[in-house]
Design an enzyme around this catalytic site. Structure first.
Site, short mmCIF file in Angstrom:
data_model
loop_
_atom_site.label_atom_id
_atom_site.label_comp_id
_atom_site.label_asym_id
_atom_site.label_seq_id
_atom_site.Cartn_x
_atom_site.Cartn_y
_atom_site.Cartn_z
N SER A 140 0.85 -1.19 0.00
CA SER A 140 0.00 0.00 0.00
C SER A 140 0.88 1.24 0.00
CB SER A 140 -0.87 -0.01 1.27
OG SER A 140 -1.38 1.27 1.57
N TYR A 153 -2.34 -1.25 10.13
CA TYR A 153 -2.36 -1.57 8.70
C TYR A 153 -1.03 -1.18 8.05
CZ TYR A 153 -4.19 -1.25 3.86
OH TYR A 153 -4.40 -1.38 2.52
N1 LIG Z 1 -8.78 0.07 -1.49
C1 LIG Z 1 -7.70 0.75 -1.23
O1 LIG Z 1 -7.72 1.99 -1.17
C2 LIG Z 1 -6.38 0.05 -1.03
C3 LIG Z 1 -5.22 0.82 -1.03
C4 LIG Z 1 -3.99 0.18 -0.88
C5 LIG Z 1 -3.92 -1.18 -0.73
N2 LIG Z 1 -5.08 -1.91 -0.71
C6 LIG Z 1 -4.94 -3.36 -0.55
O2 LIG Z 1 -5.50 -4.00 -1.69
C7 LIG Z 1 -5.93 -5.32 -1.33
C8 LIG Z 1 -7.34 -5.53 -1.84
O3 LIG Z 1 -8.23 -4.69 -1.13
P1 LIG Z 1 -9.54 -4.05 -1.78
O4 LIG Z 1 -9.30 -2.61 -1.92
O5 LIG Z 1 -9.95 -4.82 -2.97
O6 LIG Z 1 -10.56 -4.23 -0.56
P2 LIG Z 1 -11.79 -5.24 -0.33
O7 LIG Z 1 -12.09 -5.11 1.11
O8 LIG Z 1 -12.86 -4.96 -1.31
O9 LIG Z 1 -11.19 -6.68 -0.69
C9 LIG Z 1 -10.43 -7.43 0.19
C10 LIG Z 1 -10.82 -8.88 0.03
O10 LIG Z 1 -10.02 -9.68 0.92
C11 LIG Z 1 -10.86 -10.63 1.52
N3 LIG Z 1 -10.31 -11.11 2.80
C12 LIG Z 1 -10.29 -10.46 3.99
N4 LIG Z 1 -9.77 -11.25 4.95
C13 LIG Z 1 -9.45 -12.43 4.34
C14 LIG Z 1 -8.88 -13.64 4.80
N5 LIG Z 1 -8.54 -13.80 6.09
N6 LIG Z 1 -8.68 -14.63 3.92
C15 LIG Z 1 -9.04 -14.48 2.62
N7 LIG Z 1 -9.59 -13.37 2.13
C16 LIG Z 1 -9.80 -12.34 2.98
C17 LIG Z 1 -12.18 -9.90 1.71
O11 LIG Z 1 -13.25 -10.78 1.97
C18 LIG Z 1 -12.28 -9.14 0.39
O12 LIG Z 1 -12.92 -9.90 -0.61
C19 LIG Z 1 -5.78 -5.40 0.18
O13 LIG Z 1 -4.58 -6.06 0.52
C20 LIG Z 1 -5.70 -3.95 0.60
O14 LIG Z 1 -5.03 -3.79 1.83
C21 LIG Z 1 -6.29 -1.33 -0.87
#
Ligand SMILES: NC(=O)c1ccc[n+]([C@@H]2O[C@H](COP(=O)([O-])OP(=O)(O)OC[C@H]3O[C@@H](n4cnc5c(N)ncnc54)[C@H](O)[C@@H]3O)[C@@H](O)[C@H]2O)c1
Length: 261
Positions: A140, A153
């Site tokens: 991130s 986080y």
């Molecule tokens: N959305 C943002 O702004 C952002 C920014 C930087 C990084 N990220 C990272 O991107 C990745 C994807 O996030 P996103 O934005 O799609 O959010 P999201 O919450 O829509 O998706 C995350 C997914 O991970 C799944 N998950 C959670 N815990 C889990 C577990 N223990 N085992 C298996 N699956 C699990 C959730 O059910 C969900 O489907 C994450 O690692 C997040 O930290 C997101």
């Protein structure tokens, strides 16, 4: 010809958000994808929509080593040798560090950090046996710079960059490239929980989000999960054949600096 023809890739957290878009794009580019998540209904629906020949959903909690073993077994039995992994699953909790309960800190570490570690640990030997391949970890913006109230986080996302570098060093000789993505704000339920209940998302809330991104992101908007999927594709495919061990910032310019206007 697709950019991932013949590849077999495990994508965690693929029931929605960035993982879902990665699964859809990878399949469209010729890969077979195993989608892992804890949201069974959504994950199964995404896999079904992509098509049984190309996609399969398994319930897997990334913090449980036995779930990794089971997911690997399904991927191999269904599609053949595994040569790719996208460690995408993650959770976010907002809290001041001094107010963060230990259990909350440990829960985020379990999913984000231990999950990525277990992915590398269990899938890398499979990729090696397949003759080489790629691992893409999802860090991130907060893995590289601070952001108040997301300390737990941010700590896990910085740890993922450490894992990425060491894995790249240890696995390069086995034909495995390991890189990380560092997204800024992306329009998924994590950054925008209103997406989970669009009917109740007020115009005011929508406008406030848009205004925030206009102010802090030089490109003036939130990123889309499809844009992150394209970076994952680049780091998984041959276009990045001489790149390993690196963090890739994808944030509309947010980290470039502070505007004084
Ligand atoms: N959305 C943002 O702004 C952002 C920014 C930087 C990084 N990220 C990272 O991107 C990745 C994807 O996030 P996103 O934005 O799609 O959010 P999201 O919450 O829509 O998706 C995350 C997914 O991970 C799944 N998950 C959670 N815990 C889990 C577990 N223990 N085992 C298996 N699956 C699990 C959730 O059910 C969900 O489907 C994450 O690692 C997040 O930290 C997101």
């Amino acid at each position: 010809m697709g950019k991932l023809d013949g590849r077999v890739v495990i994508i965690t957290g693929a029931a929605r958000g960035q993982g879902e878009q990665e699964a859809r794009l990878f399949a469209a580019e010729g890969a077979s994808v195993l989608l892992g998540d804890v949201l069974d209904e959504q994950g199964a629906a995404v896999a079904k929509d992509i098509g049984e020949d190309r996609a399969r959903y398994v319930r897997m909690d990334v913090s449980r080593e036995e779930d990794w073993a089971a997911a690997i077994a399904v991927a191999k039995a269904t599609f053949g040798p595994i040569d790719g992994l996208v460690n995408n699953a993650g959770i976010l909790r907002f809290n001041e560090l001094t107010a963060t309960p230990l259990e909350e800190f440990q829960q985020v570490v379990q999913v984000n950090q231990v999950g990525a570690f277990l992915g590398i640990k269990t899938v890398a030997p499979e990729i090696e046996a397949a003759g080489g391949g790629t691992i893409v970890n999802t860090s991130s913006y907060t893995g590289l710079t601070g952001m108040a109230y997301v300390g737990t986080y941010a700590a896990t996302k910085a740890a993922i960059l450490g894992l990425t570098r060491v894995a790249a060093l240890e696995l390069a000789g086995k034909g495995i490239r390991v890189n990380a993505m560092c997204p800024g704000a992306v329009d998924t339920p994590m950054a925008n929980p209103g997406l989970l209940d669009p009917a109740n998302l007020t115009d005011e809330a929508r406008d406030a989000m848009a205004e925030l991104y206009k102010r802090v992101v030089p490109m003036g908007r939130v990123g889309q999960p499809e844009e992150i999927a394209k970076l994952a594709l680049f780091l998984t495919g041959e276009d990045s054949s001489y790149i390993t061990g690196q963090p890739f910032v994808i944030d509309g310019g947010w980290m470039a600096g502070v505007s004084i206007l």
